[in-house]
Design a protein around this motif. Structure first.
Motif, mmCIF file in Angstrom:
data_model
loop_
_atom_site.group_PDB
_atom_site.id
_atom_site.type_symbol
_atom_site.label_atom_id
_atom_site.label_comp_id
_atom_site.label_asym_id
_atom_site.label_seq_id
_atom_site.Cartn_x
_atom_site.Cartn_y
_atom_site.Cartn_z
ATOM 1 N N ALA A 45 -7.303 0.500 6.964
ATOM 2 C CA ALA A 45 -7.809 1.373 6.302
ATOM 3 C C ALA A 45 -8.518 2.644 7.212
ATOM 4 O O ALA A 45 -9.107 2.478 8.270
ATOM 5 C CB ALA A 45 -9.196 0.839 5.695
ATOM 6 N N THR A 46 -8.449 3.784 6.728
ATOM 7 C CA THR A 46 -8.928 5.130 7.234
ATOM 8 C C THR A 46 -10.047 5.334 6.401
ATOM 9 O O THR A 46 -10.530 4.998 5.445
ATOM 10 C CB THR A 46 -7.778 6.369 7.327
ATOM 11 O OG1 THR A 46 -7.674 6.841 6.211
ATOM 12 C CG2 THR A 46 -6.362 5.758 8.142
ATOM 13 N N ASP A 47 -10.797 6.609 7.019
ATOM 14 C CA ASP A 47 -11.860 7.074 6.149
ATOM 15 C C ASP A 47 -11.515 7.523 4.989
ATOM 16 O O ASP A 47 -12.248 7.738 3.832
ATOM 17 C CB ASP A 47 -12.800 8.188 6.944
ATOM 18 C CG ASP A 47 -13.198 7.604 8.112
ATOM 19 O OD1 ASP A 47 -13.533 6.264 8.214
ATOM 20 O OD2 ASP A 47 -13.325 8.477 9.275
ATOM 21 N N ASP A 48 -10.433 7.830 4.661
ATOM 22 C CA ASP A 48 -9.793 8.586 3.310
ATOM 23 C C ASP A 48 -8.806 7.810 2.659
ATOM 24 O O ASP A 48 -8.642 8.234 1.558
ATOM 25 C CB ASP A 48 -9.299 10.119 3.846
ATOM 26 C CG ASP A 48 -9.997 10.796 4.551
ATOM 27 O OD1 ASP A 48 -11.327 10.973 4.150
ATOM 28 O OD2 ASP A 48 -9.802 10.987 5.864
ATOM 29 N N PHE A 49 -7.717 6.979 3.302
ATOM 30 C CA PHE A 49 -7.047 6.100 2.250
ATOM 31 C C PHE A 49 -6.699 4.773 2.988
ATOM 32 O O PHE A 49 -7.044 4.702 4.077
ATOM 33 C CB PHE A 49 -5.736 7.080 2.132
ATOM 34 C CG PHE A 49 -5.028 7.351 3.410
ATOM 35 C CD1 PHE A 49 -3.710 6.311 3.791
ATOM 36 C CD2 PHE A 49 -5.106 8.441 4.196
ATOM 37 C CE1 PHE A 49 -3.189 6.749 4.990
ATOM 38 C CE2 PHE A 49 -4.512 8.534 5.523
ATOM 39 C CZ PHE A 49 -3.564 7.581 5.768
ATOM 40 N N TYR A 50 -6.150 4.158 2.318
ATOM 41 C CA TYR A 50 -5.729 2.648 2.559
ATOM 42 C C TYR A 50 -4.167 2.556 2.702
ATOM 43 O O TYR A 50 -3.348 3.332 2.113
ATOM 44 C CB TYR A 50 -6.075 1.560 1.751
ATOM 45 C CG TYR A 50 -7.660 1.642 1.507
ATOM 46 C CD1 TYR A 50 -8.217 0.680 2.365
ATOM 47 C CD2 TYR A 50 -7.999 2.117 0.263
ATOM 48 C CE1 TYR A 50 -9.541 0.461 2.184
ATOM 49 C CE2 TYR A 50 -9.390 1.918 0.067
ATOM 50 C CZ TYR A 50 -10.041 1.242 1.071
ATOM 51 O OH TYR A 50 -11.606 1.063 0.815
ATOM 52 N N ILE A 51 -3.567 1.918 3.962
ATOM 53 C CA ILE A 51 -2.145 1.497 3.688
ATOM 54 C C ILE A 51 -2.505 -0.068 3.629
ATOM 55 O O ILE A 51 -2.793 -0.878 4.118
ATOM 56 C CB ILE A 51 -1.438 1.726 5.118
ATOM 57 C CG1 ILE A 51 -1.655 3.184 5.756
ATOM 58 C CG2 ILE A 51 -0.007 1.339 5.205
ATOM 59 C CD1 ILE A 51 -1.142 3.598 7.023
ATOM 60 N N ARG A 52 -1.838 -0.355 2.172
ATOM 61 C CA ARG A 52 -1.957 -1.652 1.605
ATOM 62 C C ARG A 52 -0.571 -2.462 1.798
ATOM 63 O O ARG A 52 0.347 -1.689 1.599
ATOM 64 C CB ARG A 52 -2.321 -1.538 0.163
ATOM 65 C CG ARG A 52 -3.560 -0.771 0.000
ATOM 66 C CD ARG A 52 -4.741 -1.908 -0.529
ATOM 67 N NE ARG A 52 -6.000 -1.001 -0.910
ATOM 68 C CZ ARG A 52 -7.140 -1.573 -0.711
ATOM 69 N NH1 ARG A 52 -7.293 -2.568 0.081
ATOM 70 N NH2 ARG A 52 -8.210 -0.702 -1.243
#
Length: 181
Positions: A45-52
């Motif tokens: 998780a970043t502040d702006d999106f997830y790598i799921r």
């Protein structure tokens, strides 16, 4: 002893040595095949999106990395390119680069897009103590962000044993936190 007997004697010794070496090699390979692969499953998780749905299956001498998907964190943000790389034990196991806003592409649905990174890397040995290096570069709302962190697979494995997939929070400030959702 005649030359012929001596040659037969040496030939039998060589054949016996080859046979013993082949048995030892086959026994070693069978024990490797008997080992179960290790599954590491987590999200970034970043502040702006997830790598799921990052899943890595580590075999005794190879690694398989499945596809992931990007999931937007909030609806109000505009992206201008996202790229990320996952390096495990010094080997690049996933590398993704998407120009423009990936969440507005035709195959994106509801703020989510699949990233087909199915990779099989052979002839590598990876263990729990090896480090996963994550590098993420993206631009959101006109601001460039770079995130780079490193953590050991053991940290992810210990957290994911309870059946929940851990989320590793990455920040351009350099902090890393692990939590579950």
């Amino acid at each position: 002893m005649s030359n012929r007997r001596r040659a037969l004697f040496i030939s039998s010794i060589v054949l016996n040595a080859v046979f013993v070496i082949m048995i030892a090699f086959l026994s070693y390979r069978l024990t490797q095949l008997d080992q179960d692969p290790e599954l590491y499953s987590f999200d970034l998780a970043t502040d702006d999106f997830y790598i799921r749905n990052i899943e890595m299956v580590v075999y005794p001498d190879s690694i398989y990395v499945g596809e992931q998907y990007l999931d937007r964190n909030g609806d109000e943000k505009t992206f201008d390119g996202i790229s990320y790389g996952l390096k495990l034990g010094g080997h690049m196991v996933a590398s993704v680069s998407q120009a423009d806003d990936p969440f507005t592409l035709p195959d994106a649905a509801g703020g989510r897009i699949m990233m087909p990174t199915n990779n099989l890397i052979k002839r590598v040995k990876i263990g729990n103590v090896d480090s996963l290096e994550v590098t993420i570069e993206y631009t959101v709302d006109g601001k460039a962000k770079n995130v780079s962190e490193q953590f050991s697979l053991n940290e992810v494995k210990e957290v994911s044993r309870n059946g929940q997939r851990p989320v590793i929070q990455l920040s351009d400030q350099g902090t890393v936190m692990t939590y579950h959702y």
